[in-house]
Design a protein around this motif. Structure first.
Motif, PDB file in Angstrom:
ATOM      1  N   ALA A  27       3.920   6.608  44.692  1.00  0.00           N
ATOM      2  CA  ALA A  27       4.273   8.034  44.636  1.00  0.00           C
ATOM      3  C   ALA A  27       5.575   8.234  43.872  1.00  0.00           C
ATOM      4  CB  ALA A  27       4.373   8.605  46.047  1.00  0.00           C
ATOM      5  N   ILE A  28       6.582   7.399  44.157  1.00  0.00           N
ATOM      6  CA  ILE A  28       7.863   7.492  43.435  1.00  0.00           C
ATOM      7  C   ILE A  28       7.646   7.187  41.956  1.00  0.00           C
ATOM      8  CG2 ILE A  28      10.135   6.425  43.190  1.00  0.00           C
ATOM      9  CD1 ILE A  28      10.172   6.129  46.255  1.00  0.00           C
ATOM     10  N   GLY A  31       6.056  10.097  40.223  1.00  0.00           N
ATOM     11  CA  GLY A  31       7.046  11.166  40.064  1.00  0.00           C
ATOM     12  C   GLY A  31       7.981  10.896  38.888  1.00  0.00           C
ATOM     13  N   TYR A  35       8.208  12.918  35.317  1.00  0.00           N
ATOM     14  CA  TYR A  35       9.476  13.476  34.861  1.00  0.00           C
ATOM     15  C   TYR A  35       9.755  13.060  33.408  1.00  0.00           C
ATOM     16  CZ  TYR A  35      14.486  14.075  34.256  1.00  0.00           C
ATOM     17  OH  TYR A  35      15.714  14.416  33.757  1.00  0.00           O
TER      18      TYR A  35
END
Length: 162
Positions: A27-28, A31, A35
């Motif tokens: 998930a990180i 993300g 970005y």
């Protein structure tokens, strides 16, 4: 009690924690990737806008340059026409028989010279009209030598001799 302890240990073994850790790391990672992808798209958009602005500016410069070249060509053609008329007037002036005719030709020649002077002034004001106006010569700055030049030492030419 023993059975309760065994049931709790079996439940702990059923739910592996590494699975939750992996999901969190993924998930990180997603993300961070999203970005950087968004940031890259913004940068590409900014570069595209700058490129369009530069192209528009270059197009304006091309149009201005074309207009200036056209005007310079017109001024050059007019200058050649005035030079031709001046030569014709010189010939007519040489062939003039009466004083009245000579005065009329001289007045016409003065008028022609005024037009030529105005045309030269206009060409100089436009940056020389494509370089053909002769206004590309620049004045050199005047430098004066010092009257009392500084000399080191006894004046024998050796600068280290103090």
């Amino acid at each position: 009690m023993r059975l309760d302890a065994q049931v709790k240990m079996a439940e702990r073994k059923k739910t592996p924690y590494w699975l939750y850790a992996t999901a969190g790391v993924l998930a990180i990672g997603l993300g961070v990737g999203a970005y950087f992808l968004w940031q890259n798209m913004q940068e590409k958009d900014r570069i595209a806008q700058e490129k369009k602005a530069r192209e528009a500016e270059l197009e304006k410069e091309k149009v201005a340059r074309a207009a200036a070249e056209k005007e310079a060509a017109e001024l050059k053609a007019k200058q050649e026409e005035l030079d031709k008329k001046a030569k014709e007037l010189e010939e007519k002036l040489g062939k003039a028989e009466t004083e009245a005719e000579r005065q009329a030709l001289l007045a016409e020649q003065a008028k022609l010279e005024e037009e030529q002077a105005a045309l030269k002034k206009k060409r100089k004001g436009k940056g020389g009209g494509g370089g053909g106006g002769g206004s590309s010569t620049k004045k050199k700055p005047v430098t004066k030598k010092r009257k009392d030049a500084l000399q080191l030492g006894g004046g024998n030419g050796n600068p280290l001799d103090l």
